[in-house]
Enzyme design. Structure first.
Site, short mmCIF file in Angstrom:
data_model
loop_
_atom_site.label_atom_id
_atom_site.label_comp_id
_atom_site.label_asym_id
_atom_site.label_seq_id
_atom_site.Cartn_x
_atom_site.Cartn_y
_atom_site.Cartn_z
CD GLU A 12 -2.64 1.35 0.06
OE1 GLU A 12 -3.36 0.44 -0.34
OE2 GLU A 12 -2.52 2.44 -0.55
CD GLU A 67 -0.83 7.29 9.14
OE1 GLU A 67 -0.85 8.17 10.02
OE2 GLU A 67 -0.34 6.17 9.33
CE LYS A 81 4.87 1.00 2.01
NZ LYS A 81 4.15 2.23 1.70
CB CYS A 141 5.48 4.22 6.82
SG CYS A 141 3.85 3.49 6.93
NE ARG A 154 1.08 4.24 14.03
CZ ARG A 154 0.47 3.34 13.25
NH1 ARG A 154 0.68 2.06 13.46
NH2 ARG A 154 -0.31 3.72 12.27
P1 NAD Z 1 -2.40 0.12 12.49
O1 NAD Z 1 -1.57 -0.17 13.68
O2 NAD Z 1 -3.02 1.45 12.32
O3 NAD Z 1 -3.58 -0.96 12.40
C1 NAD Z 1 -3.40 -2.33 12.57
C2 NAD Z 1 -4.74 -2.93 13.01
O4 NAD Z 1 -4.60 -4.34 13.03
C3 NAD Z 1 -5.18 -2.51 14.41
O5 NAD Z 1 -6.51 -2.06 14.37
C4 NAD Z 1 -5.04 -3.78 15.23
O6 NAD Z 1 -5.99 -3.88 16.26
C5 NAD Z 1 -5.28 -4.84 14.18
N1 NAD Z 1 -4.72 -6.16 14.51
C6 NAD Z 1 -3.55 -6.46 15.11
N2 NAD Z 1 -3.40 -7.80 15.20
C7 NAD Z 1 -4.52 -8.35 14.67
C8 NAD Z 1 -4.95 -9.68 14.47
N3 NAD Z 1 -4.20 -10.72 14.85
N4 NAD Z 1 -6.16 -9.88 13.89
C9 NAD Z 1 -6.93 -8.84 13.50
N5 NAD Z 1 -6.56 -7.55 13.66
C10 NAD Z 1 -5.36 -7.32 14.23
O7 NAD Z 1 -1.47 -0.23 11.23
P2 NAD Z 1 -1.45 0.53 9.82
O8 NAD Z 1 -0.79 1.85 9.96
O9 NAD Z 1 -2.77 0.41 9.19
O10 NAD Z 1 -0.41 -0.41 9.04
C11 NAD Z 1 -0.75 -1.71 8.62
C12 NAD Z 1 0.34 -2.18 7.65
O11 NAD Z 1 0.32 -1.35 6.48
C13 NAD Z 1 1.76 -2.09 8.20
O12 NAD Z 1 2.52 -3.13 7.68
C14 NAD Z 1 2.25 -0.77 7.64
O13 NAD Z 1 3.66 -0.74 7.51
C15 NAD Z 1 1.60 -0.75 6.28
N6 NAD Z 1 1.40 0.60 5.71
C16 NAD Z 1 0.98 1.62 6.51
C17 NAD Z 1 0.75 2.87 5.96
C18 NAD Z 1 0.32 4.04 6.81
O14 NAD Z 1 0.37 5.17 6.32
N7 NAD Z 1 -0.11 3.82 8.05
C19 NAD Z 1 0.94 3.07 4.59
C20 NAD Z 1 1.33 2.00 3.81
C21 NAD Z 1 1.56 0.76 4.38
#
Ligand code: NAD
Length: 441
Positions: free
Chosen positions: A149, A153, A205, A261, A329
């Site tokens: 992705e 944000e 990524k 990230c 974060r």
């Molecule tokens: P986040 O911490 O905001 O959300 C993760 C969610 O997963 C939480 O709601 C948590 O409760 C849930 N979770 C944890 N363990 C779980 C399980 N076993 N079963 C079900 N739900 C569970 O994370 P995010 O920022 O959305 O990032 C997710 C991934 O996407 C990461 O690998 C991150 O590097 C990647 N990413 C993030 C962004 C960004 O801007 N935040 C952009 C691109 C990629």
């Protein structure tokens, strides 16, 4: 299409809501019961512009369901997206425990051919690991696809609905066809869908985020030299940005990159390089440059106050790691505030959206208070520190700022104020990579 999205954070919830908005039927699954209950009650648990409106729309149209049960989410799904956290482990490697634990649970739940779509940022080879874990629990046919992705944000909904590209790492035509069908509503030009093998997609990524982080760190180094040489990094930025080989974006000097990230992804790629036996010199440098850059504002402050800020009081504008998000974060504000408190200063901070998260993070720490407005934060402060460039901080009433502060002193970590305006308004003004403004007597 019937789709499950596991993990409803910044990526998962935006993905689920936007896929539902595009006409798919989506079930979002999360282990956080309180979060799911909140969403079931119609509330969006994160701040992301435009998300609440589409969330309400797809809930009303019954195209989005929310549950804590993975079994319920997967039962009718043709594709299961994993949008799970991959935080940095102690050694900098990506912690894959959430991804692998869900992969373990998935196998026995599959009841048809399913595409497992990994949206989390994961090291090269994780797709294979996920496939092995799922395979251990099922005889159903399935494929694991890597679909990293790239949303930002603060602009996540817009980015998801209008992607510049969608990277899909798929081993076979069947999974690729499913991915094409899922993303059809978001595609204007066929080239937007970039198909490749799984390992290359996983690497893409890390390459993207490390490259962007490198741009930021490079400009920060240029900024630091500008300060020593009496040049202005803003002018340099405008001078190099129009060159299409360089590009205008990510050239703004400041106090370093933060967020959930860049720091973790650069570290994870560095860890992968080390374990592969590759000496990725550039990566190590950009990590070091960023760590040093995050200390620049406090350094400037200490120089200004001759090494002693004890007993001084500072206003901090901005807590989120960047504007338009409540995400703190790895936000530079956290270390800046902790540093000032440790040195005996007190701080009043204000952020339009991230205050609650910061309150939880600092847990009532002595010497730190939070204001309800930007101007309230300034009252009686020795100086203002601009840490996050929220729109509402860009054009303040400088006379009111001056009147509220004990001394007309501003340290700007994001270069958002005009040097001439600050001089005219009678401020002492330090920013990053630009000449210091000293008010005329
Ligand atoms: P986040 O911490 O905001 O959300 C993760 C969610 O997963 C939480 O709601 C948590 O409760 C849930 N979770 C944890 N363990 C779980 C399980 N076993 N079963 C079900 N739900 C569970 O994370 P995010 O920022 O959305 O990032 C997710 C991934 O996407 C990461 O690998 C991150 O590097 C990647 N990413 C993030 C962004 C960004 O801007 N935040 C952009 C691109 C990629």
């Amino acid at each position: 299409m019937n789709i499950a999205v596991v993990g409803t954070g910044y990526v998962g919830l935006v993905t689920g809501v936007c896929l539902a908005h595009a006409g798919h039927t989506v079930t979002c699954v999360d282990i956080d019961e309180a979060k799911v209950a909140k969403m079931q009650a119609g509330q969006v648990p994160i701040y992301e512009p435009g998300l609440a409106e589409i969330f309400a729309e797809v809930l009303k149209q019954q195209r989005l369901r929310l549950t804590t049960s993975l079994a319920e989410g997967v039962s009718e799904a043709e594709a299961v997206f994993l949008a799970l956290p991959t935080p940095p482990g102690a050694d900098g490697s990506a912690d894959l425990s959430a991804v692998l634990s869900v992969a373990d649970q998935l196998g026995p739940l599959l009841n048809r051919y399913t595409v497992v779509v990994n949206k989390s940022t994961v090291p090269v080879g994780t797709g294979k690991q996920v496939a092995a874990r799922v395979a251990a629990g099922t005889r159903q046919a399935f494929d694991v696809v890597s679909n990293p992705e790239f949303l930002r944000e603060g602009l996540a909904v817009q980015d998801f609905l209008h992607p510049d590209r969608i990277v899909v790492g798929a081993a076979g035509d069947k999974a690729a066809a499913v991915m094409k069908q899922i993303y059809e509503p978001f595609i204007e030009e066929p080239e937007q869908l970039v198909f490749m093998d799984v390992r290359s997609a996983e690497m893409t990524k890390y390459a993207a985020n490390s490259f962007l982080a490198m741009k930021v760190s490079f400009m920060n180094e240029i900024a630091n030299m500008c300060e020593l040489l009496g040049a202005n990094v803003d002018a340099v930025r405008l001078g190099i940005g129009p060159d299409p080989r360089i590009g205008r974006q990510f050239l703004r000097a400041g106090i370093g990159y933060g967020g959930s990230c860049f720091p973790k992804d650069v570290q994870a790629l560095q860890h992968t390089a080390q374990t592969t036996g590759y000496d990725f010199k550039l990566l190590q440098s950009l990590i070091t440059v960023n760590e040093l850059q995050q200390q620049r504002l406090v350094q400037k402050l200490l120089e200004y106050y001759k090494g002693d800020v004890s007993g001084r009081h500072f206003a901090v504008w901005g807590l989120a790691f960047k504007p338009d998000t409540d995400d703190i974060r790895e936000a530079p504000a956290l270390d800046i505030i902790s540093g000032l408190l440790e040195k005996g200063a007190t701080v009043t901070a204000y952020d339009p959206e991230a205050t609650e998260n910061a309150k939880r993070y600092f847990g009532g720490q002595e010497g730190l208070s939070f204001a309800g407005s930007s101007y309230e934060a300034l009252e009686g402060a020795d100086a203002l520190l601009l840490v996050t460039e929220w729109e509402e901080f860009r054009a303040p009433d400088l006379a009111a700022v001056k009147a509220a502060l004990k001394a007309p002193t501003v340290f700007d970590g994001r270069n958002i104020y005009d040097l001439g305006d600050m001089k005219q308004a009678g401020f002492y003004y330090e920013s990053i990579g630009r000449p210091v403004v000293v008010a005329e007597e």
